[in-house]
Design a protein around this motif. Structure first.
Motif, PDB file in Angstrom:
ATOM      1  N   LEU B  64       0.867  -1.137  -0.018  1.00 24.24           N
ATOM      2  CA  LEU B  64       0.051  -0.077  -0.161  1.00 24.24           C
ATOM      3  C   LEU B  64       0.971   1.162  -0.165  1.00 24.24           C
ATOM      4  N   HIS B  65       1.824   1.233   0.868  1.00 28.79           N
ATOM      5  CA  HIS B  65       2.773   2.526   1.003  1.00 28.79           C
ATOM      6  C   HIS B  65       3.356   2.639  -0.306  1.00 28.79           C
ATOM      7  N   GLN B  66       3.821   1.689  -1.003  1.00 36.06           N
ATOM      8  CA  GLN B  66       4.771   1.691  -2.165  1.00 36.06           C
ATOM      9  C   GLN B  66       3.786   2.152  -3.355  1.00 36.06           C
ATOM     10  N   GLY B  67       2.383   1.991  -3.148  1.00 38.84           N
ATOM     11  CA  GLY B  67       1.548   2.241  -4.271  1.00 38.84           C
ATOM     12  C   GLY B  67       1.511   1.491  -5.104  1.00 38.84           C
ATOM     13  N   GLU B  77     -15.905   4.604  -8.096  1.00 40.65           N
ATOM     14  CA  GLU B  77     -15.106   4.888  -6.892  1.00 40.65           C
ATOM     15  C   GLU B  77     -14.002   4.015  -6.580  1.00 40.65           C
ATOM     16  N   GLU B  80      -8.594   2.418  -7.723  1.00 42.12           N
ATOM     17  CA  GLU B  80      -7.015   2.068  -7.573  1.00 42.12           C
ATOM     18  C   GLU B  80      -7.060   0.975  -6.387  1.00 42.12           C
ATOM     19  N   VAL B 241      -1.309   7.942 -16.254  1.00 40.24           N
ATOM     20  CA  VAL B 241      -1.541   7.489 -14.979  1.00 40.24           C
ATOM     21  C   VAL B 241      -2.610   6.902 -14.633  1.00 40.24           C
ATOM     22  N   TYR B 242      -3.699   7.089 -15.721  1.00 44.88           N
ATOM     23  CA  TYR B 242      -4.883   6.434 -15.567  1.00 44.88           C
ATOM     24  C   TYR B 242      -5.011   4.845 -15.987  1.00 44.88           C
ATOM     25  N   TYR B 246       0.037   1.311 -14.950  1.00 48.96           N
ATOM     26  CA  TYR B 246       0.739   2.375 -14.806  1.00 48.96           C
ATOM     27  C   TYR B 246       1.964   2.326 -13.831  1.00 48.96           C
ATOM     28  N   PHE B 247       1.493   1.562 -12.663  1.00 46.46           N
ATOM     29  CA  PHE B 247       2.351   1.272 -11.866  1.00 46.46           C
ATOM     30  C   PHE B 247       3.503   0.330 -12.401  1.00 46.46           C
ATOM     31  N   ALA B 250       5.781   2.588 -14.701  1.00 42.07           N
ATOM     32  CA  ALA B 250       6.804   3.513 -14.029  1.00 42.07           C
ATOM     33  C   ALA B 250       7.856   2.906 -13.205  1.00 42.07           C
ATOM     34  N   ARG B 254      11.613   2.923 -14.203  1.00 47.19           N
ATOM     35  CA  ARG B 254      12.709   3.360 -13.223  1.00 47.19           C
ATOM     36  C   ARG B 254      13.955   2.220 -13.152  1.00 47.19           C
ATOM     37  N   GLU B 259      13.701   6.663 -19.920  1.00 43.28           N
ATOM     38  CA  GLU B 259      12.813   7.724 -19.644  1.00 43.28           C
ATOM     39  C   GLU B 259      11.092   7.330 -19.781  1.00 43.28           C
ATOM     40  N   LEU B 260      10.348   7.684 -18.757  1.00 46.13           N
ATOM     41  CA  LEU B 260       9.033   7.208 -19.174  1.00 46.13           C
ATOM     42  C   LEU B 260       8.356   8.414 -19.676  1.00 46.13           C
ATOM     43  N   VAL B 261       7.792   8.033 -20.877  1.00 43.28           N
ATOM     44  CA  VAL B 261       7.051   9.207 -21.604  1.00 43.28           C
ATOM     45  C   VAL B 261       5.526   8.786 -21.909  1.00 43.28           C
TER      46      VAL B 261
END
Lengths: 315, 489
Positions: B64-67, B77, B80, B241-242, B246-247, B250, B254, B259-261
């Motif tokens: 959770l903390h690392q998303g 609703e 994510e 990001v939607y 996406y996680f 990224a 990394r 580069e993430l474009v």
């Protein structure tokens, strides 16, 4: 660095600074309100809203309710929850650019404000505001110690300090417009303390001038102090430093323009004297500062983020 | 099932571990723990009560903390969600894995030959091995790719092949994913979690490492650099990001240091691709694109797409930028073409397939269609161009209304559907409310194809966490677990 990434880092930082600033201002107000007689709430909350440069739109409820909703509702874009969410959304767009530690901390803060929103009335507002301030400070500390102090970090600094310069100018301006400046009587004394506390400046002010509160000194301290981190001049200096560092990293031909504008803002604050400012009107002086801040912002965008393609191709 | 009840129950926390007709990864048909699972089994027995639950909770918190989340489409609703991760690893022996590895290498090689062939002479079509109309009616066939030489003839650089284990214990291929396969980041983070949860057992078992995947992916992308480009600038193109993955985008960017474009970061000028940076425009040579063909370039494909970059396709055809995977690879993972993959392997490689397919019925064939539509409750019906568990009917778990709806859809567009018998996926132990229970799993290894073929040992084991469910897709309530390939048998 990608222009979009610079954009997101800049706004991530601005929104977080805004959340922290709003939390601090409201927290101070909540404690001041205990001193006021019942029935005067509306008046004080109106000042809080003005000092945060938030306008009341026609159909919204009364000032006190709106101010309260700034704490944990998402109905207003300037609310603390909205700001933290916006900061996190910007960070999410660039999460491969920031350190995992930064992301984890911002995520923790996000989940805690979201939880507070869902709990509604059940939470103690002052405890909540304190946790937002702590969370934002922790994020800044983590940022400074885990991220390379390169271009991205400089955009974060630029965002933080331009937000701070703007927020301080509005805050100081609204107090000086509304409080009498001739002498500090008992009723105003608490108000001036409130202003200083809203800038985390009460203790620092006392060290410099003792607890003898005088409007002219307060203005000098908050606007012109060279080394106090919540003075406008300090923010302008940090903003200029960030802009210069970005120019050096990006080696852009157009960098000189934005550096000139940021340098002018800093110089304006460095070479002003408080007596002249007060004589000419603090309000109009702060207006000039606000205008120059927005010029720096625009120049930064035109140079690094939203530049026209034709220019970049160097046709 | 006779024999089930007479067998002595396993000790706590395995007391609810029951066997059925599915192959069980941990327990053999006599009810004894398989040798390669013995260490894990003992390790779990030695845990204090609640310790397993506690460690699982810690892992979830860290996710959770690392998303580490994914997005579910169609929900307003809270779109994510944390990616559900089961802490108990799925274990494969060395020899089980080496057969899978050879089979996958064979398959990706044949599929790359196939793609080159159909976009050039089409020998396989002329020889009648794969029906011509099957290829040309495929909605992922890209006529724009005809007679265009992709760099080094590599069409599929990155594949994720879904394997399932039959009740007999044999691994078979359920589907190929050769467009934009996802999930590899969950493979890597699940390994991280498993190492934290079972450090001792991990060490004692002797597990093949997988941590070099990002580096191997980077090397694979490098081999695609346009001619004369020694130090290619590589970028990962994400829809933004939607997007549900996406996680992962990224994460991989990394880990690889590229580069993430997004499409809006790219500019095409004179058939060269650039990205907008704070220091002006910078050339991009290789793009690992995580968006579908249709959205890559609004000038060449879907005009309403804002995800890609206008002019990208021309730059690609001019040879100034390489894309991974190439465009038009979707023909090779069309579920109707899938049935021909064994024939494709024999045709190009003159070898028998090492990994078999699942029996597949073409709904475009009237006899097969009639048979399947008459017995819908026994079959799984899938739309050929869909993925992620969308557009699928699972006969035994369907309602009469759903079957009626699917019958109508199949009859309206038979080419778009195939059917497969419902297969009981194998089951592996999972941590469920503090007890260990079996749940159905599949396996998605990731294959990299460049100058050489790299397959990191194991892959993503997806698990249907709902009891009895056979659907492992994360969008449908599935989760992941780490996969351990042992050094020895």
């Amino acid at each position: 660095m990608l222009s979009r990434v610079a954009d997101s880092l800049y706004w991530m930082s601005r929104y977080l600074e805004r959340a922290e600033h709003t939390a601090r201002v409201i927290n101070v107000q909540l404690s001041l309100i205990l001193e006021h007689g019942a029935g005067s709430d509306e008046l004080y909350w109106a000042r809080v809203l003005r000092s945060l440069a938030i306008q009341l739109s026609g159909e919204e409820q009364d000032q006190a309710t709106l101010a309260q909703s700034l704490i944990r509702e998402t109905t207003h874009r300037a609310s603390i929850v909205s700001c933290v969410m916006a900061a996190r959304e910007n960070a999410r767009q660039v999460r491969e650019q920031i350190s995992s530690e930064m992301w984890a901390q911002l995520n923790r803060l996000f989940h805690s404000v979201r939880q507070a929103r869902d709990q509604g009335e059940g939470i103690d507002p002052r405890e909540f505001l304190q946790s937002v301030k702590d969370g934002a400070h922790l994020f800044q500390g983590i940022t400074d110690s885990t991220m390379t102090h390169g271009e991205g970090w400089q955009f974060i600094q630029a965002g933080r300090h331009s937000e701070r310069a703007v927020a301080l100018s509005s805050l100081v301006g609204s107090y000086f417009r509304e409080l009498p400046q001739t002498g500090v009587g008992e009723p105003e004394y608490l108000e001036w303390i409130g202003l200083l506390r809203s800038c985390t400046a009460f203790e620092a002010y006392c060290k410099a001038y003792t607890a003898d509160l005088r409007p002219g000194r307060i203005a000098e301290f908050l606007v012109l102090h060279p080394t106090f981190p919540h003075s406008i001049r300090f923010s302008a200096a940090s903003l200029e430093a960030a802009v210069k560092a970005i120019g050096a990293e990006a080696a852009s031909r157009a960098a000189s323009r934005v550096e000139r504008i940021a340098g002018r803002l800093h110089a304006t604050l460095s070479f002003s004297h408080i007596d002249e400012i007060m004589a000419g009107g603090l309000d109009s002086y702060l207006d000039t500062v606000l205008r120059q801040c927005s010029q720096v912002h625009n120049a930064l965008y035109q140079t690094y983020i939203a530049y026209p393609i034709e220019l970049a191709l160097g046709a | 099932m006779t024999g089930v009840s007479t067998r002595p129950a396993l000790p706590v926390p395995f007391h609810e571990y029951q066997l059925d007709a599915a192959y069980d990864e941990m327990v053999d048909s006599n009810g004894s723990v398989r040798p390669h699972y013995e260490r894990l089994y003992q390790g779990i027995l030695n845990l204090e009560a609640n310790e397993l639950r506690h460690r699982q909770h810690m892992a979830e918190l860290s996710f959770l903390h690392q998303g580490i989340t994914f997005t579910v489409y169609g929900l307003e609703e809270g779109t994510e969600r944390i990616f559900p991760n089961d802490p108990l690893p799925r274990i494969l022996t060395h020899s089980e894995w080496s057969r899978i590895e050879r089979g996958l290498a064979q398959r990706i090689t044949a599929l790359n030959f196939f793609l080159k062939d159909i976009y050039f002479e089409g020998r396989i079509l002329a020889d009648g091995v794969v029906p011509r109309d099957m290829v040309y009616t495929c909605k992922h066939f890209r006529r724009q790719m005809r007679a265009f030489s992709v760099r080094k003839d590599v069409y599929v650089s990155i594949a994720g092949t879904d394997l399932i284990r039959m009740p007999s214990g044999e691994f078979v291929v359920l589907e190929d994913n050769v467009r934009v396969p996802s999930g590899v980041s969950y493979m890597l983070v699940s390994r991280d979690a498993a190492k934290r949860i079972f450090p001792r057992t991990f060490r004692e078992c002797g597990v093949e490492p997988i941590e070099h995947y990002p580096h191997a992916l980077l090397s694979t992308l490098r081999t695609l650099a346009p001619q004369g480009c020694a130090e290619p600038a590589i970028a990962l193109l994400t829809p933004g990001v939607y997007n549900s993955a996406y996680f992962e985008h990224a994460f991989l960017a990394r880990q690889m240091g590229i580069e993430l474009v997004e499409g809006r970061d790219l500019v095409v000028h004179d058939n060269f691709v650039y990205m907008r940076t704070t220091a002006g425009l910078r050339r991009v040579d290789v793009i690992y694109r995580r968006i579908d063909d249709d959205f890559v370039d609004p000038l060449a494909f879907r005009r309403d797409s804002a995800l890609g970059a206008p002019g990208l396709f021309n730059a690609y055809r001019a040879g100034n930028v390489s894309l991974a995977n190439a465009l038009g690879t979707g023909v090779a993972d069309d579920k109707a073409i899938y049935a021909y993959v064994p024939a494709i392997i024999r045709y190009y490689l003159k070898e028998d397939p090492i990994l078999n397919n699942v029996e597949t019925f073409q709904m475009s064939d009237s006899t097969e269609r009639k048979h399947v539509l008459g017995n819908l409750e026994k079959y799984v019906v899938k739309a050929v161009g869909e993925s992620g568990g969308y557009g699928m009917l699972i006969g035994p778990h369907s309602t009469a209304l759903e079957r009626q709806e699917f019958r109508r859809r199949v009859e309206a567009d038979p080419r778009n559907y195939i059917a497969q018998p419902t297969i009981l996926l194998s089951r592996a132990p999972c941590s469920i409310d503090g007890t260990v229970q079996p749940r159905h799993v599949d396996l998605r290894p990731y294959i990299l194809y460049g100058d050489k073929i790299t397959i990191v040992p194991g892959g993503l084991t997806r698990v249907a966490l709902r009891k009895g469910s056979l659907v492992v897709n994360s969008s449908q309530g599935g989760g992941s677990k780490d996969t351990w390939v042992l050094h020895h048998d």
